[in-house]
Design a protein around this motif. Sequence first.
Motif, PDB file in Angstrom:
ATOM      1  N   UNK A  34       0.835  -1.189   0.000  1.00 31.10           N
ATOM      2  CA  UNK A  34       0.000   0.000   0.000  1.00 31.10           C
ATOM      3  C   UNK A  34       0.874   1.245   0.000  1.00 31.10           C
ATOM      4  N   UNK A  35       0.289   2.334  -0.432  1.00 33.02           N
ATOM      5  CA  UNK A  35       1.005   3.601  -0.462  1.00 33.02           C
ATOM      6  C   UNK A  35       0.775   4.366   0.832  1.00 33.02           C
ATOM      7  N   UNK A  36       1.833   4.962   1.323  1.00 30.80           N
ATOM      8  CA  UNK A  36       1.752   5.715   2.565  1.00 30.80           C
ATOM      9  C   UNK A  36       1.997   4.832   3.775  1.00 30.80           C
ATOM     10  N   UNK A  37       2.487   5.445   4.823  1.00 33.06           N
ATOM     11  CA  UNK A  37       2.737   4.733   6.073  1.00 33.06           C
ATOM     12  C   UNK A  37       1.426   4.591   6.828  1.00 33.06           C
ATOM     13  N   UNK A  38       1.039   3.382   7.234  1.00 31.18           N
ATOM     14  CA  UNK A  38      -0.202   3.220   7.991  1.00 31.18           C
ATOM     15  C   UNK A  38      -0.161   4.035   9.286  1.00 31.18           C
ATOM     16  N   UNK A  39      -1.304   4.564   9.661  1.00 29.52           N
ATOM     17  CA  UNK A  39      -1.393   5.343  10.899  1.00 29.52           C
ATOM     18  C   UNK A  39      -0.917   4.500  12.079  1.00 29.52           C
ATOM     19  N   UNK A  40      -0.055   5.076  12.886  1.00 29.13           N
ATOM     20  CA  UNK A  40       0.456   4.394  14.059  1.00 29.13           C
ATOM     21  C   UNK A  40       1.663   3.518  13.813  1.00 29.13           C
ATOM     22  N   UNK A  41       2.117   3.430  12.549  1.00 25.51           N
ATOM     23  CA  UNK A  41       3.248   2.550  12.227  1.00 25.51           C
ATOM     24  C   UNK A  41       4.563   3.314  12.107  1.00 25.51           C
TER      25      UNK A  41
END
Length: 211
Positions: free
Chosen positions: A16-23
């Motif tokens: 997926x694109x972008x860093x997952x929230x909280x990661x």
Amino acid sequence: MGLDATGPGAGPVTVQRGVPAGAERRVAELYWDAFGRKLGPALSPASKAVPFIAAHLNTDRAVCALLDGQLVGLAGYHHGGRALTGGSARAVLRAYGHLRGLHRLLLLALFERHPAPGQLVMDGIAVDPDMRGRGVGGLLIEEVAAVAAEQGCREIRLDVIDTNPRARALYERRGFTAVRTEHTPYLRGLLGFGAVTTMHRPVGTGGVREL
């Protein structure tokens, strides 16, 4: 939008694109595991480096690999004036102190790479040690290539150091070719490498599929 793969003994790996929230912390840990040897003189110790990296991410400048919802790999890129890792000079001085911070800023300047017009610069790949050899790196590269195409870039550029032949082999399989090598023997004692090879891949071309 993402790609799926199945590694031996693992479920589907999604990209997926972008860093997952909280990661953010997990990203910083993977990044430090992959590049800590190179960045160590500028950002060590790890107890300071990991929180600093996590606090200064441009989270939209990465593609991430997830396994069962857990981050297992990422590739950062520099485009539109921003890279995955950030942090101003003031932030470095605040985190490390003015006396030691100035020295660190000079070292960090050695790693700065800015895209030429029509380029997207890939900042390297970090994959969880338990997931290496399963094609995660290839999936991340192809997603970065898709980003580059959508942004109208004509080529992707990256740099690989002489002490990382495994990474260079992956890049070559994925369609990158070396365009020049800068020999920096004066950095070997300080940073652990003595040459940097710049590689290009035209947008719209792919390497050999690994999965």
